[in-house]
Every structure is written in C-alpha cells, then in structure tokens.
Design an enzyme around this catalytic site. Structure first.
Site, PDB file in Angstrom:
ATOM      1  N   HIS A 326       0.824  -1.228   0.000  1.00 58.10           N
ATOM      2  CA  HIS A 326       0.000   0.000   0.000  1.00 58.10           C
ATOM      3  C   HIS A 326       0.848   1.263   0.000  1.00 58.10           C
ATOM      4  O   HIS A 326       0.322   2.352  -0.249  1.00 58.10           O
ATOM      5  CB  HIS A 326      -0.919   0.028   1.216  1.00 58.10           C
ATOM      6  CG  HIS A 326      -2.014  -0.992   1.181  1.00 58.10           C
ATOM      7  ND1 HIS A 326      -2.877  -1.131   0.120  1.00 58.10           N
ATOM      8  CD2 HIS A 326      -2.379  -1.938   2.090  1.00 58.10           C
ATOM      9  CE1 HIS A 326      -3.729  -2.101   0.375  1.00 58.10           C
ATOM     10  NE2 HIS A 326      -3.443  -2.610   1.556  1.00 58.10           N
ATOM     11  N   ASP A 362      -2.640 -10.661  -2.167  1.00 57.55           N
ATOM     12  CA  ASP A 362      -3.211 -10.098  -0.939  1.00 57.55           C
ATOM     13  C   ASP A 362      -4.669  -9.741  -1.209  1.00 57.55           C
ATOM     14  O   ASP A 362      -5.025  -9.328  -2.316  1.00 57.55           O
ATOM     15  CB  ASP A 362      -2.423  -8.851  -0.533  1.00 57.55           C
ATOM     16  CG  ASP A 362      -2.819  -8.330   0.842  1.00 57.55           C
ATOM     17  OD1 ASP A 362      -2.050  -8.551   1.789  1.00 57.55           O
ATOM     18  OD2 ASP A 362      -3.885  -7.699   0.960  1.00 57.55           O
ATOM     19  N   HIS A 364      -6.331  -7.292  -0.365  1.00 57.79           N
ATOM     20  CA  HIS A 364      -6.488  -5.869  -0.669  1.00 57.79           C
ATOM     21  C   HIS A 364      -5.641  -5.502  -1.881  1.00 57.79           C
ATOM     22  O   HIS A 364      -4.541  -6.026  -2.057  1.00 57.79           O
ATOM     23  CB  HIS A 364      -6.063  -5.001   0.515  1.00 57.79           C
ATOM     24  CG  HIS A 364      -6.811  -5.310   1.783  1.00 57.79           C
ATOM     25  ND1 HIS A 364      -6.321  -6.183   2.728  1.00 57.79           N
ATOM     26  CD2 HIS A 364      -7.997  -4.864   2.248  1.00 57.79           C
ATOM     27  CE1 HIS A 364      -7.190  -6.264   3.727  1.00 57.79           C
ATOM     28  NE2 HIS A 364      -8.209  -5.467   3.462  1.00 57.79           N
ATOM     29  N   ASP A 453      -4.289 -12.793   3.754  1.00 53.73           N
ATOM     30  CA  ASP A 453      -5.541 -12.337   4.341  1.00 53.73           C
ATOM     31  C   ASP A 453      -6.758 -12.709   3.508  1.00 53.73           C
ATOM     32  O   ASP A 453      -7.884 -12.370   3.879  1.00 53.73           O
ATOM     33  CB  ASP A 453      -5.515 -10.833   4.629  1.00 53.73           C
ATOM     34  CG  ASP A 453      -4.889 -10.027   3.508  1.00 53.73           C
ATOM     35  OD1 ASP A 453      -4.555 -10.610   2.466  1.00 53.73           O
ATOM     36  OD2 ASP A 453      -4.716  -8.812   3.684  1.00 53.73           O
TER      37      ASP A 453
END
Length: 612
Positions: A326, A362, A364, A453
C-alpha cells in the site's frame, strides 16, 4: 493487507479511507489544543512530513507542512501522555490563538461523522460496510480478544467465534525453537562461496520491535506475532534451518529507497525513530524501531531479488514486516511504510533482469505498487483482490485500471465482487488470466506479494483460500520465470492461517509438489463474471486472451451446471452453518451484525446497500 475502514460521511463509490483526509488547514493550526478553543477542538498532535507526532516534551518540529494528514483521537477521550498543549508550544505568542474558534468549529463539524471508533464500527442506517478491526473501546469490558485472529468474544465463550481458537492459547509459542536455529543457519550473500542455494529465507528479529505502542483494549492486527507464528511453523515442519539458507540482514539505503519513493516520504519514515510512537494514518502506526524495521524489510527483499537474478539462489521467501504494497510514491498507508515488492523489482533489474512480474494475491489491492509502476512496461503488475465496486479498502484496483502511457496493459486487476472467494476462483483466474499473460510477458523473475488475508478465517479478508490453494498458485507461478521466484509477505492476520499457508508455499519453493492439483477449477458465478470482465478489457493489450474470452463466453451462456457457478457467499455460509471453519459472521451476512447482536444487544438492521 489492511483494514477496510472509511469515514461515515463518504458516499457510495468513493474511495474508502483509513482516516481523515487533508482538510486544507495548515499544521500550525494543529500544533496543539488552543486555549481559546477548549471544548470545541479535538486533541491533536504536531506533525512533520505527514506524520502525527506523539512524544513527550515540547514541540521541536517546524509547523510549515500545510498538506500533512491529521489523525484524530476519539471524541471525548483524554489527551494522551505525549500531547503537547498550546501553552507549551513556543511557536505561538502567549495570548495568540492557534486557530480561530469559528474555523475550528466548522472543521470539527465537517469531520464529526466517523471520528470515533464507535462511529467507525457501528454504521448508521445510511451506510453499509464491513469494518475490519478496532471495535469500540467499551467492548473491552467483559470481553477477551483472540490471540490468533484478534477478534473480540464474550467472556463466557471459550472458543473464538471467528477462528475457533481456545481462549488464551498462544499460537506463536514455538518461535523459541526457530530462534535457537538462527545462529546455526547457513548464510548466503554475494560475498559467500558461489554455491547454488535452493531456497533462502530473509528474516531479522529487529522487525519484531515494530509494534503499536499506544495502549488500546484491542490488539492491532498487524502485530509481531505474525512473524513469530510463521517462523514457528517453519521450524516445526523441519524446513528451517536444515533446508533453507539465511540472507544476512541489512538496512536499505536512502539512495535505493528514493528510486521508489520521494525523498520527503523516506525522511518522514526516518523521523519516526525519534518518537515514542506516531501515526501516518489512523491505523498505520510507527514507533522508535519502525524505521529500522522498514529498512531491514526492504533491504532483505532487495538482496533476495539480486541473489535470485544472479543465480546464487534459486528462489526465496522474505519473512518481513511491516508490509509494503500500500505504500505509494509519497505516502504510507494500510499498515505499510516502504514498498518492499517495488524495491525488490528495481533491485532485480539492477542485477540484470529486464522484465519483472509482480503477482499480488493479498486480499487488498496493492495501490502503492500499481502507482509506482503504472507507466512502466518492464514491470507487469497483476493483482487479485476484493473490490466490491470500490467499497472494499483501499477502493482502487478496478478492472479498467490498466496503466498509463507506455505502461497501458501492464497493470492487470482481477477485482472480486464479493467476499467468500475461495481456491477454485483464484485457480480459475490463474488458469485463464494470470498464466496466459505471464507466459506472454516472459519475465526474468517473478515476485509474489503474498498476503495471506484471503485465507479462510482471516478477520479482515473474509474469503476462503486454503493452504492448499496457496500451494497450488505458487506451483503454477514457478514456470513463469524458470523457477526464479521471490515470495514477499504482505498481509494476513489469522496466525493459524498465515503460518500454515506460508509453510505450504515454502514447501513448493523447496521442490515439493502442490498439496493438490486442479485441472479445471469450477468457479463461482461471481468469479466467472469477474474473469470475463477482465478478459474483455485486457484482450486488447494481450491478444493471447482473445480465444480464451470467446470460449468462456460460450461456457457462461450455457448457464450453471451442477459442478460450477456456485454462489461464493452462499457457499461459505453453508460451510459455516454446518460447523466448518471460518468466520462465524457469515451466518448473518456481515461482521457488523455479529457485533451488534453479541456486544450491543441491538437487533440486526437491514442493509440498504446489500439487502441484508
């Protein structure tokens, strides 16, 4: 790899946010609570280069950064020990107000919605979203937080309602065994004898010192035990140190970091070493050890990439934190400080790789990695993630985000439209999108941004990928660059899930076959729709996808069969209702309902957005 929070006053379709956006008021105004504005303004902290500073003593930083983000404490909460009152701030005259009361009142009114943890966690009737973590502080009374997944439970409950872990069990207890092996592990670096090493591990204990210092009733999901749990699992499986070498740790240099980030961003992270604790966003923390941990993580990833490209190491696993995908060109967010995958990609190119493939699984979207390489056709970025039309954090990663300028077509996003996505959907996407494009691209090295995740039981991702699924995806990627593969840890917050999944991935790196094989994965209905959407967009950049898209269109028109097109959410709900592992909140359709029923005694409210 991060929380799915956005302010209540954001509208449907807006990018979800972890904290307050820039309000346009200079940092000088936020140097402390103004005496003339008591009862109106909220407690705040001085800032430097976008970092909220929380340390004892008087202000020693300049106040001229007008565009810094402000991170608030909840309304009504007392000032923390490190709070600097305006009376102690030498930047203002004794009787001078830091900010006009009316302006601060207006600012307070604009930002009121969603300021408190209670507001962030329990949504009003006009908004619907699934908040990932940080429930209301009042839930701490007569509650216990699971040491495995951090989710809160009632005192009378003996097993976690999310992951079924026994109350008080310590998942990372086996780390001490791993720790005793570190000194005996073989080392591999550019200076050691030129002996080919199969798999190298990147790890350093100093990364465990990066932790949230501010006392809160609920644990932060990005915590040191994530590394301890994986390390303990590798030791228990007999993988380390007998089968893997260890890369000597080093801190990445500023010269290497500014190839990825702006110098201001690098300096803002570096400044945190002088503070007890600080926040870049409401959930992206730092302490006095975080700058070192972030530089160690990036340095290990860079060295692993160089060793793999040079042929000294066949593949590697970077057991690092804080995560990185991120972190963009000039901002830290989503638990991430420096972008480890981007640093590794440039290090690989410096070592001789002309083309680098980054696959990000991931849950996200790696908005930072995409931003860094969106105009670079020598780095192909492919991401599989929950998106839900932009309502899932960070809101980026739609299928039509394909890159800019010369990099058009070199950003490939596979955005799932719902939670509950499992092995079959991921493998189906690999077979029909990821592998055809990767084969056409022919990378010299493949880097996996390996967040776990999306694993079954993760409190943030709420998806259903198993360790066997991660094993299969890793095996499928080994052929893309003649086995030159670097796996970098990103997110993943259920300790059992990430440790078992990471161990299966490392087994594949060591040459073991995948846990199972899938010749023709049967996707869910939502998975098929997502893959068709991506193929329709990407086929103009990758002609190899044209016949695949045509074939799947025919298959989709034939309608559902008994073997495919299972609704992803309903599939996971059925598993939960029959006692299978995974998030219990799928029985209600939303985590919000679980908290309302168990912890607040509220009746479930019907969701306007999702009809739940």
């Amino acid at each position: 790899m991060t929380s799915n929070m956005r302010p209540l006053n954001s509208k449907k379709g807006e990018v979800p946010s972890h904290g307050r956006e820039n309000c346009g008021v200079s940092d000088q105004a936020f140097h402390g609570n103004c005496q003339s504005c008591d009862g109106v303004g909220k407690p705040s902290y001085p800032r430097a280069n976008g970092v909220s500073l929380k340390e004892s003593g008087t202000c020693s930083f300049s106040c001229d950064h007008a565009n810094a983000l402000l991170v608030d404490v909840p309304k009504g909460s007392p000032a923390r020990p490190g709070h600097i009152d305006s009376a102690d701030c030498g930047q203002h005259a004794k009787n001078e107000s830091c900010m006009p009361c009316n302006d601060l009142q207006q600012e307070s009114d604009r930002e009121q919605a969603g300021d408190t943890l209670d507001d962030l966690f329990f949504f009003n009737d006009e908004e619907d979203d699934d908040i990932d973590w940080e429930p209301s502080a009042r839930l701490a009374e007569n509650r216990w937080f699971c040491l495995n997944c951090t989710m809160p439970n009632l005192d009378e409950v003996k097993h976690c309602l999310n992951c079924h872990e026994l109350k008080g069990s310590e998942v990372a207890a086996g780390y001490d065994v791993f720790k005793t092996h570190i000194a005996r592990a073989a080392l591999v670096s550019a200076d050691t004898a030129p002996v080919l090493v199969s798999t190298a591990i990147g790890f350093d204990e100093r990364m465990l010192l990066h932790s949230e210092m501010e006392m809160k009733p609920n644990p932060h999901p990005e915590r040191p035990n994530r590394l301890r749990a994986i390390a303990a699992s590798l030791a228990a499986a007999g993988i380390f140190p007998s089968k893997c070498a260890l890369v000597p740790p080093r801190e990445i240099t500023k010269e290497e970091l500014v190839m990825v980030h702006t110098s201001d961003h690098v300096e803002s992270v570096e400044q945190t070493k002088n503070m007890l604790y600080s926040y870049f966003t409401s959930d992206t923390y730092a302490n006095g050890h975080s700058a070192c941990a972030a530089k160690l993580a990036a340095g290990l990833c860079a060295d692993l990439a160089s060793l793999i490209v040079s042929g000294r190491v066949r593949n590697g696993f970077a057991l690092v934190r804080p995560p990185g995908h991120h972190a963009g060109v000039k901002q830290a967010m989503g638990f991430c400080l420096h972008n480890n995958a981007a640093v590794a990609a440039l290090a690989a190119q410096k070592a001789g790789a002309k083309k680098v493939l980054i696959v990000d699984w991931d849950v996200h979207h790696g908005n930072g990695t995409q931003e860094i390489f969106e105009g670079n056709k020598s780095v192909l970025y492919i991401s599989l993630h929950r998106h839900e039309d932009g309502s899932f954090y960070p809101g980026t990663g739609a299928a039509d985000e394909v890159g800019d300028l010369d990099g058009k077509g070199f950003s490939v996003n596979i955005p799932w439209s719902c939670g509950g996505v499992g092995d079959n959907d991921y493998i189906f996407a690999f077979q029909h999108v990821v592998l055809p494009i990767a084969t056409e691209f022919a990378p010299d090295i493949t880097i996996i941004s390996a967040g776990f995740d999306a694993a079954r039981g993760d409190p943030l991702g709420c998806c259903d990928v198993t360790p066997a699924g991660y094993s299969q995806m890793t095996s499928m990627l080994t052929a893309c660059s003649e086995g030159k593969l670097l796996v970098i840890l990103e997110g993943g917050y259920n300790l059992r899930s990430i440790s078992s999944s990471a161990t299966e991935v490392v087994k594949v790196l060591l040459g073991d076959g995948p846990s199972y094989g899938t010749d023709a994965a049967a996707p869910s209905k939502e998975g098929m729709q997502t893959v068709l959407q991506v193929l329709d967009i990407q086929q103009k950049y990758w002609p190899v996808l044209v016949p695949i898209f045509a074939s799947l269109q025919v298959q989709a028109q034939q309608g559902p069969t008994s073997s495919n097109y299972v609704n992803a959410e309903n599939m996971l709900k059925r598993r939960m209702l029959t006692g299978g592992p995974g998030p219990v909140w799928w029985k209600w359709g939303s985590k919000r309902l679980l908290y309302e029923v168990l912890f607040e005694g509220r009746r479930p409210r019907k969701s306007k957005a999702k009809g739940k």
